[in-house]
Design a protein around this motif. Structure first.
Motif, PDB file in Angstrom:
ATOM      1  N   UNK A  54       0.840  -1.193   0.000  1.00  0.00           N
ATOM      2  CA  UNK A  54       0.000   0.000   0.000  1.00  0.00           C
ATOM      3  C   UNK A  54       0.878   1.246   0.000  1.00  0.00           C
ATOM      4  N   UNK A  55       1.760   1.360   1.000  1.00  0.00           N
ATOM      5  CA  UNK A  55       2.602   2.548   1.071  1.00  0.00           C
ATOM      6  C   UNK A  55       3.751   2.344   2.057  1.00  0.00           C
ATOM      7  N   UNK A  56       4.604   3.364   2.166  1.00  0.00           N
ATOM      8  CA  UNK A  56       5.711   3.339   3.120  1.00  0.00           C
ATOM      9  C   UNK A  56       5.629   4.574   3.999  1.00  0.00           C
ATOM     10  N   UNK A  57       6.353   4.543   5.121  1.00  0.00           N
ATOM     11  CA  UNK A  57       6.383   5.722   5.982  1.00  0.00           C
ATOM     12  C   UNK A  57       7.684   5.776   6.758  1.00  0.00           C
ATOM     13  N   UNK A 109      -5.329   6.208   8.301  1.00  0.00           N
ATOM     14  CA  UNK A 109      -4.476   7.335   7.933  1.00  0.00           C
ATOM     15  C   UNK A 109      -3.738   7.089   6.618  1.00  0.00           C
ATOM     16  N   UNK A 160      -7.301   7.976  18.708  1.00  0.00           N
ATOM     17  CA  UNK A 160      -6.461   8.668  17.743  1.00  0.00           C
ATOM     18  C   UNK A 160      -6.996   8.438  16.321  1.00  0.00           C
ATOM     19  N   UNK A 205      -2.953   5.318  -0.370  1.00  0.00           N
ATOM     20  CA  UNK A 205      -2.364   4.394  -1.344  1.00  0.00           C
ATOM     21  C   UNK A 205      -1.273   5.084  -2.165  1.00  0.00           C
ATOM     22  N   UNK A 206      -0.098   4.454  -2.223  1.00  0.00           N
ATOM     23  CA  UNK A 206       0.985   5.000  -3.045  1.00  0.00           C
ATOM     24  C   UNK A 206       0.892   4.379  -4.440  1.00  0.00           C
ATOM     25  N   UNK A 260      -7.941   0.654  -4.291  1.00  0.00           N
ATOM     26  CA  UNK A 260      -7.845   0.951  -5.729  1.00  0.00           C
ATOM     27  C   UNK A 260      -9.167   1.423  -6.309  1.00  0.00           C
ATOM     28  N   UNK A 312     -10.056  10.202  14.800  1.00  0.00           N
ATOM     29  CA  UNK A 312      -9.969  11.580  14.286  1.00  0.00           C
ATOM     30  C   UNK A 312      -9.935  11.598  12.761  1.00  0.00           C
ATOM     31  N   UNK A 313      -9.642  10.445  12.158  1.00  0.00           N
ATOM     32  CA  UNK A 313      -9.603  10.362  10.701  1.00  0.00           C
ATOM     33  C   UNK A 313     -10.963   9.865  10.205  1.00  0.00           C
ATOM     34  N   UNK A 321       8.927   7.567  10.227  1.00  0.00           N
ATOM     35  CA  UNK A 321       8.590   8.355  11.410  1.00  0.00           C
ATOM     36  C   UNK A 321       9.887   8.731  12.105  1.00  0.00           C
ATOM     37  N   UNK A 325     -11.584   9.059   6.002  1.00  0.00           N
ATOM     38  CA  UNK A 325     -11.076   7.841   5.379  1.00  0.00           C
ATOM     39  C   UNK A 325     -11.278   6.622   6.278  1.00  0.00           C
TER      40      UNK A 325
END
Lengths: 174, 174
Positions: free
Chosen positions: B50-53, B169, B158, B172-173, B76, B161-162, B55, B165
């Protein structure tokens, strides 16, 4: 008659081969020229996860490395060299501050993909890519544009320094 | 005789129900208690990307977010809320300098996973996890140890709050 026909066929064949060779790219040092990956492999976005990377400095890049089934199996069984048919894809994005996450965390600390910058590939075919260690290198910009030849020529000399892991720098993240 | 038997059965049933309720976890504010994910979903390491992060700050973490087929399809097709059966996995590692890469690049710029720190999950089951927005939150340390309850109780407030979506949080990359 048969012997004349044979000579004619043989002559035509030799002429044909000579004509074909005249159109082949020039060879240097007796080696075939480097061939690069010019077409984005189908289905790469569905490849499975190998690892991630953050390149700071001038690149400011966040990336994910994915592999097709052959690649994943080779990594998990620690098979070296990678078998023909291995495809490794490196998806690169800008390393961008994530404002929403920073607000949630209460401080500036979170970086996620901003926008895609390029996708790079390594495809193993020890015959086709013999000139570059059995690997075909590919680079495609954010809109699919292939990397310039001068740039592509820098892939192999760098990767060739990684001898122990068959030219592949990325290691498997458990 | 039949009426006596009925009364006896009814009494036994009421007693049984009362006994059962006495063993149920205490309810607060009329809401069922929060339930967390206590078992690592099978096959998560084969989920797709899906994605990277990254922190920074106190976490110093590099992570990859993967999703099962239901998750990937929802992302998608931009389907919201995520359907029941969605599983999202966040694999976290230390954000560690890569000495070999730095030598190749000629400067200190490269960070890759050092060692795994934890894996976190979000599993959608709008009935089972009704108390936490339909999502079951899970956290497992480097050796599979589940997160402490006090820590797990911080996930939902936490994520709640989103709202736009569906509490997720990560985007999609491409």
């Amino acid at each position: 008659m048969r012997s004349i026909a044979f000579v004619l066929v043989a002559t035509a064949s030799i002429a044909g081969i000579a004509a074909h060779k005249a159109h082949e790219p020039k060879q240097t040092n007796g080696q075939p020229p480097a061939i690069f990956v010019t077409k984005i492999p189908t289905g790469y976005r569905d490849f499975r996860f190998i690892s991630v990377a953050h390149e700071a400095g001038g690149l400011n890049s966040l990336g994910a490395v994915l592999g097709n089934d052959v690649a994943i199996k080779a990594y998990r069984t620690k098979t070296l060299p990678f078998p023909d048919g291995t495809i490794i894809a490196a998806l690169h994005y800008t390393h961008s501050p994530n404002a929403e996450n920073n607000q949630i965390f209460g401080q500036a600390q979170s970086f996620t993909p901003g926008s895609p910058t390029n996708i790079q590939f390594m495809i193993k075919d020890s015959h086709k890519y013999a000139a570059t260690g059995g690997w075909g290198f590919g680079h495609f910009g954010a809109h699919g544009e292939p990397g310039a030849e001068a740039f592509m020529k820098t892939c192999f000399p760098c990767h060739a320094r990684e001898k122990a892991r068959d030219l592949v720098f990325t290691q498997y993240a458990p």
